[in-house]
Design a protein around this motif. Structure first.
Motif, PDB file in Angstrom:
ATOM      1  N   SER A 581      12.490  27.931 -62.629  1.00 33.69           N
ATOM      2  CA  SER A 581      12.443  26.477 -62.528  1.00 33.69           C
ATOM      3  C   SER A 581      12.769  25.888 -63.894  1.00 33.69           C
ATOM      4  O   SER A 581      11.904  25.790 -64.769  1.00 33.69           O
ATOM      5  CB  SER A 581      11.062  26.006 -62.058  1.00 33.69           C
ATOM      6  OG  SER A 581      10.974  24.596 -62.082  1.00 33.69           O
ATOM      7  N   PRO A 587      15.584  24.456 -59.226  1.00 34.87           N
ATOM      8  CA  PRO A 587      15.315  25.873 -59.506  1.00 34.87           C
ATOM      9  C   PRO A 587      16.376  26.789 -58.907  1.00 34.87           C
ATOM     10  O   PRO A 587      16.995  26.484 -57.882  1.00 34.87           O
ATOM     11  CB  PRO A 587      13.953  26.102 -58.845  1.00 34.87           C
ATOM     12  CG  PRO A 587      13.333  24.743 -58.763  1.00 34.87           C
ATOM     13  CD  PRO A 587      14.482  23.813 -58.507  1.00 34.87           C
ATOM     14  N   GLY A 612       9.503  19.719 -64.810  1.00 32.95           N
ATOM     15  CA  GLY A 612      10.031  20.496 -63.703  1.00 32.95           C
ATOM     16  C   GLY A 612       8.961  20.768 -62.669  1.00 32.95           C
ATOM     17  O   GLY A 612       7.951  20.068 -62.573  1.00 32.95           O
ATOM     18  N   TYR A 613       9.195  21.810 -61.888  1.00 32.37           N
ATOM     19  CA  TYR A 613       8.260  22.207 -60.841  1.00 32.37           C
ATOM     20  C   TYR A 613       7.152  23.094 -61.408  1.00 32.37           C
ATOM     21  O   TYR A 613       7.398  23.948 -62.265  1.00 32.37           O
ATOM     22  CB  TYR A 613       8.982  22.999 -59.762  1.00 32.37           C
ATOM     23  CG  TYR A 613       9.800  22.177 -58.797  1.00 32.37           C
ATOM     24  CD1 TYR A 613       9.249  21.696 -57.612  1.00 32.37           C
ATOM     25  CD2 TYR A 613      11.140  21.902 -59.055  1.00 32.37           C
ATOM     26  CE1 TYR A 613      10.007  20.960 -56.718  1.00 32.37           C
ATOM     27  CE2 TYR A 613      11.910  21.165 -58.163  1.00 32.37           C
ATOM     28  CZ  TYR A 613      11.334  20.694 -56.991  1.00 32.37           C
ATOM     29  OH  TYR A 613      12.091  19.961 -56.100  1.00 32.37           O
ATOM     30  N   ILE A 615       5.444  26.249 -60.290  1.00 25.74           N
ATOM     31  CA  ILE A 615       5.966  27.243 -59.367  1.00 25.74           C
ATOM     32  C   ILE A 615       5.116  28.502 -59.437  1.00 25.74           C
ATOM     33  O   ILE A 615       4.643  28.891 -60.515  1.00 25.74           O
ATOM     34  CB  ILE A 615       7.454  27.541 -59.667  1.00 25.74           C
ATOM     35  CG1 ILE A 615       8.098  28.296 -58.528  1.00 25.74           C
ATOM     36  CG2 ILE A 615       7.635  28.236 -61.007  1.00 25.74           C
ATOM     37  CD1 ILE A 615       9.605  28.199 -58.531  1.00 25.74           C
ATOM     38  N   ALA A 627       6.136  25.763 -54.650  1.00 24.61           N
ATOM     39  CA  ALA A 627       6.613  24.869 -55.694  1.00 24.61           C
ATOM     40  C   ALA A 627       5.985  23.496 -55.498  1.00 24.61           C
ATOM     41  O   ALA A 627       5.891  23.007 -54.369  1.00 24.61           O
ATOM     42  CB  ALA A 627       8.132  24.766 -55.670  1.00 24.61           C
ATOM     43  N   ASP A 629       6.277  19.560 -57.025  1.00 18.56           N
ATOM     44  CA  ASP A 629       6.865  18.523 -57.865  1.00 18.56           C
ATOM     45  C   ASP A 629       5.820  17.429 -58.019  1.00 18.56           C
ATOM     46  O   ASP A 629       5.450  16.775 -57.042  1.00 18.56           O
ATOM     47  CB  ASP A 629       8.126  17.976 -57.196  1.00 18.56           C
ATOM     48  CG  ASP A 629       8.730  16.789 -57.936  1.00 18.56           C
ATOM     49  OD1 ASP A 629       8.227  16.462 -59.036  1.00 18.56           O
ATOM     50  OD2 ASP A 629       9.683  16.189 -57.405  1.00 18.56           O
TER      51      ASP A 629
END
Length: 797
Positions: A581, A587, A612-613, A615, A627, A629
């Motif tokens: 990711s 990703p 970002g995520y 994960i 994942a 967000d």
């Protein structure tokens, strides 16, 4: 658990013994057992920049070290280690754990002072004062900004206590000139006799790239002997201040160095030495004047001052540079200048950082740090010394000898930035200097026949690593912890009490993500942003032997040109798939150890600031990957937080119907239960959420505090799962960091639940808050143990 069983578990589970092998007795290791209540730090050793070292002038072995962003420390002679003095700071005080300047009261060894706030852009700083050598602190807000992590942070000291009248203090500010207090720092007024100029916000942003330097230091013209010193009870009349070019120009001052003989009521500019001012033949081809800085000013017992001049404010000021002495009649004498390796008296390469002196007259001992140089290279000096008041010079520290190996140091690595150098006032052979990775010290600075004293890494107790990633392996792993850090990279910890030796050789940079295959933990994957050729490069590596050897990914995702500390990585339980990711991007996954990459169907995250995520891979089912967000930030509720589940090893993901209020990456988190498939916990900065069906449906747990905008007043921010208590009804102990409703009041802390969140116990204490906790992971071997991203990495034992 019986005492014998506890001891057996400690030996098997990698506790203070340092071993990391053994499975323990429960689903993840040592189920049950007594809760762990003491706190210590995972041993790394140094790791960050030490811009200031301070000795008490009348008490032997009482010294302090200040870091730029993560703690101040006091030396404990009995234990031969440093004691952290800011671990009790709450989350709202997290930006005040580094010190821009420190001072002591020569008459009262209990009193120590510091100024804090990491950046001038954050507004006015704080003045902290202690009467018990820093064991506890009180503070007042200063009327000017402070920048402990701004450029020029090795300059100083800016804060100075008048030894003859300790209630009087002076402070050289970055943006508002010189300040004075007459009540031991509780109130401050600008010394307008020097200048009343205060930088505007725009001027602050333009000065030195956003790091204004201002008034660099204060020095009193008086000697404090190591014994028999008695204050006069009247203010010291003569003092000096150095002025940086940014403030000198804005304030219309005519000099870089000023002297007062009436306690600061009036000031006289001191003309620069001719060569420094570019007035004599042989001056540097590029004048030092446009960027002239005086980083320190040291007074010998006979009243002679030793004054360095360097090009730039540092850290790591460069050449041309000079060292002069200024006698009591006002005469300058040049002692040495940078020659960049060419022959000459006191030849050295680079700028001058810290300088310290001891004694008087022709036998004055001098040490200065050679700054602006990095690396294990033959021509890089670290420290220069003279035992005859500067008549002759010797290098007493060098990072590499003619064969490229270490030269009389017990550790290798990159040296640079020795901007804090101090000679012990009680023992001139004891010299210390700060650098970009900690402190080096020697006990024979002037006593070896060949001028090659032995230096040791003097960092026991100092942990300034900025943690960016932590992962706990399964009980079967041969190591105890995986970690990634700002500036220093990625590590595999086979011991918690010894510095790690397993790390991919990627050069300087940030290790941002690290994971292992749960079913074969010897397979480790890590990512980060590194600088192999001077520019930032997103890099990934893998190891098949628990970090003993490493192989670089043959390629990177096309989005990996983007860099950021929120780039993370996950590995499926069987090690077949890697999911990277990249910060702020879609990703990608790889099925061949990073040789080729394929885009997932995840959308580009809504997250702000290149985040970002979150994960993670399911630890039981190798086909499941999760994942989250976090959705951006609270002021844009249209960007909702969303959770995604993959059932094909991270190739494609399906969104949950549940959405969450958006909050920043740093205030949200996700954790999978290592002992149950599809069991996930999520912290959205408001509440804890729990799913037992791989994220399809969610249950919100009550009792945490709803997040309050751009503050530290959040509910559940970080979550982790570890080995359960004995006879627990739930398969894991649950931990979270945040604010929980306790007896009608929201309390910040680290909390544990042994019944899936029905009841909570606070496991940290008010003496160990670490300025806030940036991450938490829980041990799978030892019940009750968690690792916190606080001051370095902290854990309960």
């Amino acid at each position: 658990m019986a005492v014998a069983a506890v001891i057996a578990c400690l030996a098997a589970c990698g506790d203070e013994s340092g071993s990391a092998t053994g499975a323990g007795s429960g689903p993840g290791g040592d189920a049950g057992g007594a809760p762990r209540t003491g706190w210590t730090t995972v041993k790394m050793g140094g790791g960050g920049y030490i811009p200031g070292i301070l000795y008490h002038p009348t008490v032997a072995n009482l010294r302090y070290a200040r870091t730029d962003m993560d703690g101040v420390y006091r030396w404990d002679e009995a234990l031969s280690r440093w004691t952290a003095l800011t671990d009790a700071f709450a989350p709202e005080d997290g930006g005040h754990q580094g010190a821009e300047s420190m001072a002591v009261d020569p008459n009262d060894p209990g009193k120590v002072y510091m100024t804090t706030s990491m950046a001038v852009q954050w507004g006015n700083g704080r003045f902290y004062y202690s009467s018990d050598r820093g064991d506890s602190w009180n503070h007042v807000t200063l009327p000017f900004p402070v920048g402990s992590n701004n450029g020029g942070r090795g300059i100083g000291e800016r804060l100075m206590v008048d030894p003859n009248l300790p209630s009087t203090m002076f402070y050289g500010s970055r943006t508002a000139g010189l300040w004075k207090s007459t009540d031991s720092g509780l109130h401050w007024s600008q010394v307008t006799s020097l200048s009343s100029r205060v930088m505007t916000k725009d001027e602050m942003g333009n000065a030195n790239g956003g790091s204004p330097i201002g008034v660099e230091f204060v020095v009193f013209d008086t000697t404090v002997p190591t014994s028999g010193f008695k204050p006069t009870g009247t203010a010291t009349p003569t003092l000096y201040v150095g002025v940086a070019p940014d403030y000198q120009g804005l304030a219309g001052l005519s000099s870089y160095l000023y002297k007062s003989t009436d306690g600061g009521a009036s000031w006289t500019g001191i003309p620069l030495p001719g060569e420094v001012a570019g007035e004599v033949t042989g001056s540097p081809a590029v004048s030092i004047l446009p960027n002239l800085h005086i980083p320190r000013m040291a007074r010998a017992a006979d009243g002679v001052f030793y004054v360095p001049f360097s090009y730039g404010p540092g850290p790591g000021a460069g050449a041309p540079s000079f060292l002069y002495k200024l006698d009591r009649a006002g005469n300058w004498t040049q002692l040495t200048r940078s020659t960049n390796g060419q022959p000459g008296v006191g030849s050295y390469y680079g700028g001058i950082g810290g300088v310290s002196v001891h004694g008087s007259g022709a036998s004055t001992k001098i040490v200065f740090g050679v700054t602006g140089t990095w690396g294990d290279r033959e021509y890089v000096q670290i420290a220069m010394a003279s035992s005859d008041a500067g008549a002759t010079w010797h290098e007493i520290g060098r990072s590499g000898d003619a064969n490229g190996s270490r030269n009389y140091h017990d550790v290798g690595g990159y040296w640079g930035w020795p901007d804090a150098v101090q000679i012990d006032p009680f023992n001139p052979n004891h010299v210390s200097y700060g650098l970009g990775g900690g402190i080096m010290s020697t006990q024979d600075a002037f006593s070896t026949a060949d001028w090659k004293p032995h230096w040791r890494f003097d960092v026991d107790g100092i942990e300034e690593m900025v943690n960016l990633a932590m992962t706990v392996p399964p009980p079967s792993a041969s190591y105890a912890l995986l970690s990634g850090h700002g500036d220093t990279g990625l590590y595999v910890h086979t011991s918690l009490t010894a510095s790690p030796t397993r790390s991919p050789d990627l050069g300087g940079g940030n290790g941002t993500g690290i994971d292992m295959a749960w079913n074969r933990p010897e397979y480790i994957v890590a990512v980060g942003t590194f600088f192999p050729k001077g520019s930032a490069v997103s890099t990934g590596v893998y190891s098949n032997d628990s970090g003993v050897t490493w192989t670089n990914f043959a390629s990177s995702p096309p989005t990996a040109t983007t860099t950021g500390d929120h780039s993370k990585v996950a590995v499926t339980a069987d090690g077949s798939n890697i999911i990277w990711s990249v910060a702020g991007e879609i990703p990608y996954y790889s099925t061949d150890n990073g040789s080729t990459w394929h885009a997932t169907n995840l959308p580009k995250p809504a997250a702000a600031y290149n985040a970002g995520y979150h994960i993670a891979a399911d630890r039981k089912n190798p086909l499941k990957v999760y994942a989250y967000d976090h959705g951006g930030d609270f002021w844009n509720p249209s960007d909702a937080g969303r959770f995604y589940t993959s059932r094909d090893g991270g190739r494609t993901f399906t969104a949950s119907a549940q959405t969450w209020l958006p909050f920043s990456f740093n205030n949200t988190d996700m954790a999978v239960n290592p002992f149950a498939e599809g069991d996930i916990w999520l912290a959205d900065a408001n509440n804890l959420w729990h799913s037992v069906d791989s994220g399809v449906t969610w249950t919100k747990l009550p009792g945490t505090q709803v997040g309050m905008g751009n503050t530290t007043q959040h509910g559940a921010m970080k979550v982790a799962l570890g080995v359960p208590a004995a006879r627990s009804s739930y398969s894991a102990a649950v931990y979270f960091v945040g604010r929980l409703l306790v007896d009608g009041v929201y309390v910040y802390g680290v909390f544990r639940s042994d019944d899936a969140g029905s009841n909570w116990t606070r496991i940290d204490d008010d003496a160990h808050r670490f300025g806030g906790v940036g991450a938490i992971v829980a041990d799978t071997r030892a019940y009750g143990r968690v690792f916190l991203a606080g001051r370095g990495m902290n854990y309960n034992h």
